[in-house]
Scaffold this motif. Structure first.
Motif, mmCIF file in Angstrom:
data_model
loop_
_atom_site.group_PDB
_atom_site.id
_atom_site.type_symbol
_atom_site.label_atom_id
_atom_site.label_comp_id
_atom_site.label_asym_id
_atom_site.label_seq_id
_atom_site.Cartn_x
_atom_site.Cartn_y
_atom_site.Cartn_z
ATOM 1 N N GLY A 110 9.518 6.790 0.356
ATOM 2 C CA GLY A 110 9.271 6.268 -0.987
ATOM 3 C C GLY A 110 8.463 4.985 -0.992
ATOM 4 N N LEU A 111 8.327 4.342 0.150
ATOM 5 C CA LEU A 111 7.543 3.101 0.206
ATOM 6 C C LEU A 111 6.076 3.395 0.534
ATOM 7 C CD1 LEU A 111 10.049 0.808 2.160
ATOM 8 C CD2 LEU A 111 9.748 1.062 -0.311
ATOM 9 N N GLY A 112 5.256 2.380 0.396
ATOM 10 C CA GLY A 112 3.868 2.478 0.863
ATOM 11 C C GLY A 112 2.853 2.803 -0.205
ATOM 12 N N HIS A 113 3.313 2.915 -1.440
ATOM 13 C CA HIS A 113 2.473 3.355 -2.544
ATOM 14 C C HIS A 113 1.152 2.608 -2.649
ATOM 15 C CE1 HIS A 113 1.261 3.401 -6.816
ATOM 16 N NE2 HIS A 113 1.827 4.576 -6.871
ATOM 17 N N SER A 114 1.200 1.294 -2.424
ATOM 18 C CA SER A 114 -0.019 0.525 -2.682
ATOM 19 C C SER A 114 -0.827 0.268 -1.413
ATOM 20 C CB SER A 114 0.338 -0.798 -3.372
ATOM 21 O OG SER A 114 1.533 -1.327 -2.832
ATOM 22 N N LEU A 115 -0.415 0.875 -0.301
ATOM 23 C CA LEU A 115 -1.088 0.593 0.973
ATOM 24 C C LEU A 115 -2.008 1.736 1.392
ATOM 25 C CD1 LEU A 115 2.004 -0.869 2.869
ATOM 26 C CD2 LEU A 115 0.236 -2.113 1.620
ATOM 27 N N GLN A 116 -2.897 1.410 2.306
ATOM 28 C CA GLN A 116 -3.710 2.416 2.987
ATOM 29 C C GLN A 116 -3.165 2.585 4.398
ATOM 30 O OE1 GLN A 116 -7.096 3.690 2.019
ATOM 31 N NE2 GLN A 116 -6.973 2.867 -0.046
ATOM 32 N N LEU A 117 -3.585 3.641 5.066
ATOM 33 C CA LEU A 117 -3.003 4.032 6.352
ATOM 34 C C LEU A 117 -2.805 2.883 7.338
ATOM 35 C CD1 LEU A 117 -2.100 6.229 8.385
ATOM 36 C CD2 LEU A 117 -4.500 6.504 8.995
ATOM 37 N N LEU A 118 -3.877 2.144 7.650
ATOM 38 C CA LEU A 118 -3.779 1.189 8.755
ATOM 39 C C LEU A 118 -2.875 -0.004 8.389
ATOM 40 C CD1 LEU A 118 -7.417 1.397 10.221
ATOM 41 C CD2 LEU A 118 -5.414 2.761 10.808
ATOM 42 N N GLU A 119 -2.930 -0.448 7.124
ATOM 43 C CA GLU A 119 -2.006 -1.499 6.657
ATOM 44 C C GLU A 119 -0.571 -0.988 6.699
ATOM 45 O OE1 GLU A 119 -4.451 -3.043 2.751
ATOM 46 O OE2 GLU A 119 -3.327 -1.186 2.568
ATOM 47 N N TRP A 120 -0.419 0.238 6.265
ATOM 48 C CA TRP A 120 0.904 0.856 6.191
ATOM 49 C C TRP A 120 1.534 0.935 7.579
ATOM 50 C CZ3 TRP A 120 2.026 5.702 8.358
ATOM 51 C CH2 TRP A 120 3.228 6.299 7.963
ATOM 52 N N LEU A 121 0.734 1.276 8.581
ATOM 53 C CA LEU A 121 1.244 1.312 9.954
ATOM 54 C C LEU A 121 1.755 -0.077 10.360
ATOM 55 C CD1 LEU A 121 -1.439 3.522 11.774
ATOM 56 C CD2 LEU A 121 0.999 4.040 11.571
ATOM 57 N N ASP A 122 0.940 -1.096 10.097
ATOM 58 C CA ASP A 122 1.296 -2.447 10.545
ATOM 59 C C ASP A 122 2.463 -3.031 9.759
ATOM 60 O OD1 ASP A 122 -0.566 -2.534 12.530
ATOM 61 O OD2 ASP A 122 -2.132 -3.433 11.279
ATOM 62 N N GLU A 123 2.462 -2.813 8.448
ATOM 63 C CA GLU A 123 3.449 -3.517 7.619
ATOM 64 C C GLU A 123 4.786 -2.792 7.530
ATOM 65 O OE1 GLU A 123 1.993 -4.797 3.795
ATOM 66 O OE2 GLU A 123 0.002 -5.189 4.634
ATOM 67 N N LEU A 124 4.748 -1.488 7.505
ATOM 68 C CA LEU A 124 5.986 -0.745 7.267
ATOM 69 C C LEU A 124 6.440 0.084 8.467
ATOM 70 C CD1 LEU A 124 5.431 0.689 3.651
ATOM 71 C CD2 LEU A 124 7.039 -1.108 4.331
ATOM 72 N N THR A 125 5.504 0.720 9.144
ATOM 73 C CA THR A 125 5.873 1.796 10.044
ATOM 74 C C THR A 125 6.215 1.313 11.446
ATOM 75 O OG1 THR A 125 4.505 3.249 8.734
ATOM 76 C CG2 THR A 125 5.078 4.011 10.945
ATOM 77 N N PHE A 126 5.314 0.550 12.056
ATOM 78 C CA PHE A 126 5.599 0.080 13.416
ATOM 79 C C PHE A 126 6.882 -0.759 13.470
ATOM 80 C CE2 PHE A 126 0.822 0.598 14.386
ATOM 81 C CZ PHE A 126 1.019 1.852 14.932
#
Lengths: 381, 381
Positions: B15-31
């Motif tokens: 449900g998170l990540g709505h306002s992000l693009q792939l590479l930001e999303w990896l760094d900010e949420l996923t890793f």
């Protein structure tokens, strides 16, 4: 959350219609189902479930279409009031271009039924306004459930009927709901049926049906002059993205509407749209707007605040109700959200939990629903 | 139903990540989330819930990404086997361009971990193939849970690592899963990192990673030569529409892939995509394809049979499993559907009920789930 456009009798058809377009869908699926609401017992059974399910899915205010039947539609109003859901309930006016066994004889017959519906409404639905704390803009001390004039759409109403409804709306300051510019074939048929009108919005305007109390469902293919006219008249648009996908209608330009000063809310448009409650409509609006953006068809997608506004206060504005935000003086409508659905993983700060529910949760996460300060579904924490 | 691309450790971010693009999303949420799977107890707790929730949502086969951790990823395999879910489980290979505390030291360290993972796999996950009735095409007597090589994506793997994984895949006939052509910034970075390759697909092909046992997730922006190459190599594409909307990646051209002879399945891509199970991915594929069609970006939308094929046999084909349809000789994977969710109204013929579930139902309507003939979730009628 406010559902600004939904058809209570069509609930049993939820999920159908995928391969159809609007006018086929009306003939093959919708009219045959609505006809059955001549049976008031059937209506009571269906409407009881519809209202309960919508409340449990977080719909605190619903703008309901009923059918053309007076008793069944009064039953819908009664059921909503008993359940504590704020609702605008409309009996469909439709005196032409409908199946022979599901149509009103003429304008006079249709207006007689509308007057009967309005006259009986307070008796069936004796909902006294609650004395609420200090709201001053005049919309608060309304009955919880109110009638709304409902010319089905331009094609199914004769010009005298549209004119009579426009006059009645003005005389009694009644709200109005109808459909506009949903589908290409529909728009072409309206152009043919009303050759003197400059466009679809012009048809309603000519009959006094574009008012600040009017809800126009869909507005998918509105031209710039139509958008400007709707903004000038102060009418609202109910954006129904899941329906517009399901019936292959097209993508309403929500940002263009908002930029032009048109007020916009969301509609589930059950059963055109298959979801229950406003959350699937919010997600549909999100997905549609972002697909348009990355395909270069729109400047950007809708933001989370915009989406949530459309689902709450935006809808409340076009429904003319004094709820939909927690500002002082408004009526207290609220949902209590806590994780229960399989997609909604607990954890994170309030903002993360909010986003998780919006995009990965569902109605199971709604622990309780309040309308006008009263808990009407679930149980408080 | 077959989920051909999903990240088990990312489930808590659903449900998170709505306002992000792939590479930001990896760094900010996923890793940051995946890092936590160095704790095997945490892994066991999360993966237990992930597998149970996915099974209850009807995912009979899942192609899981784990993390780079050997023990946690073996735990995922063990949990899937215990629960009776057919699964391909991959330990992420990632030796560069990742956070300093969530990366492998170099190719040698990465390959050592991969070998350790493969060596320990049968011991942690002692799943003997069942002697099944008469399947003859050689895929049936597979273990229920199998390892899959998982170069995370081109950017996070050094050329020697990609080469070593390609050689290992060939030597041991192992399946492979990775990402391809998801997002503009990612594609540009791949072009820069692999200047000699003709395109993104060419990077994988140069290292022997495009095989009939390869699952390529996303494929949003593939060029016609890439599509032709993927078809020639017999690799499959996992279409992840909800993820591609959520991360603003774009719209994969599914019809063009199918027309070119590329095999396609669906992926939930949790938590890139917010839904649980394959049903939301099916609906996302539907909506995206129809929005493209009515916006004049595609010839037509996907039909119901096409959508259901992608969710079942199409996915099974690219996952290399002998299930996903009720043809004689296949393993018996099945869902028992009966109305329970608020949007799914009982009534109508079988076809109507099927469509109602696809478009208005949810996991609550799944009464029981069978994998390889065994009831693994719910209870039979």
């Amino acid at each position: 959350m406010v559902d600004t456009h939904t058809h209570a009798p069509q609930y049993p058809n939820n999920g159908l219609g995928h391969s159809l377009q609007l006018l086929e869908w009306l003939d093959e699926l919708t009219f045959p189902l609505e006809k059955q609401f001549s049976d008031d017992e059937y209506a009571r059974e269906v409407y009881g479930q519809v209202v309960r399910r919508n409340l449990a899915a977080g719909t605190t205010t619903a703008c309901y279409y009923g059918t053309l039947h007076v008793p069944a539609t009064l039953t819908l109003a009664e059921v909503a009031l008993e359940a504590g859901q704020r609702a605008l309930v409309g009996r469909c006016s439709m005196d032409r271009a409908s199946p022979p066994d599901y149509v009103e004889a003429d304008c006079a017959a249709s207006m007689a039924s509308t007057h009967e519906f309005l006259d009986l409404f307070p008796r069936f639905c004796a909902n006294t306004p609650l004395p609420l704390n200090g709201s001053s803009n005049g919309t608060s001390n309304q009955p919880l459930v109110r009638p709304i004039l409902t010319p089905r759409f331009a094609l199914s109403c004769s010009p005298p009927l549209l004119a009579a409804l426009g006059q009645l709306a003005e005389a009694k300051h009644l709200p109005i709901q109808t459909h506009i510019s949903e589908n290409g074939a529909e728009i072409a048929a309206v152009r043919k049926a009303f050759p003197a009108a400059p466009h679809y919005a012009g048809v309603y305007d000519a009959f006094g049906l574009l008012t600040p109390r009017t809800i126009l469902a869909h507005g998918v293919h509105l031209s710039p002059p139509e958008v400007a006219l709707i903004a000038r008249r102060g009418a609202g648009v109910s954006h129904c993205p899941t329906s517009n996908v399901n019936l292959n209608s097209g993508a309403a330009r929500v940002l263009a509407l908002l930029d032009a000063g048109v007020r916009v809310g969301l509609g589930s448009d059950c059963s055109g749209g298959p979801g229950t409650g406003v959350l699937p409509a919010l997600r549909g609006a999100d997905a549609m707007s972002r697909i348009l953006a990355f395909e270069g068809r729109a400047e950007r997608g809708l933001s989370i605040p915009e989406l949530f506004y459309l689902a709450t206060r935006g809808g409340a504005e076009i429904a003319g109700v004094d709820a939909g935000s927690f500002e002082p003086g408004r009526e207290f409508d609220a949902l209590w959200i806590r994780p229960r659905s399989p997609g909604f993983w607990a954890g994170g700060d309030t903002r993360a939990l909010f986003e998780k529910w919006l995009f990965a949760g569902d109605d199971r996460d709604i622990g309780a629903v309040w309308v006008r300060g009263r808990c009407v579904s679930g149980a408080p924490p």
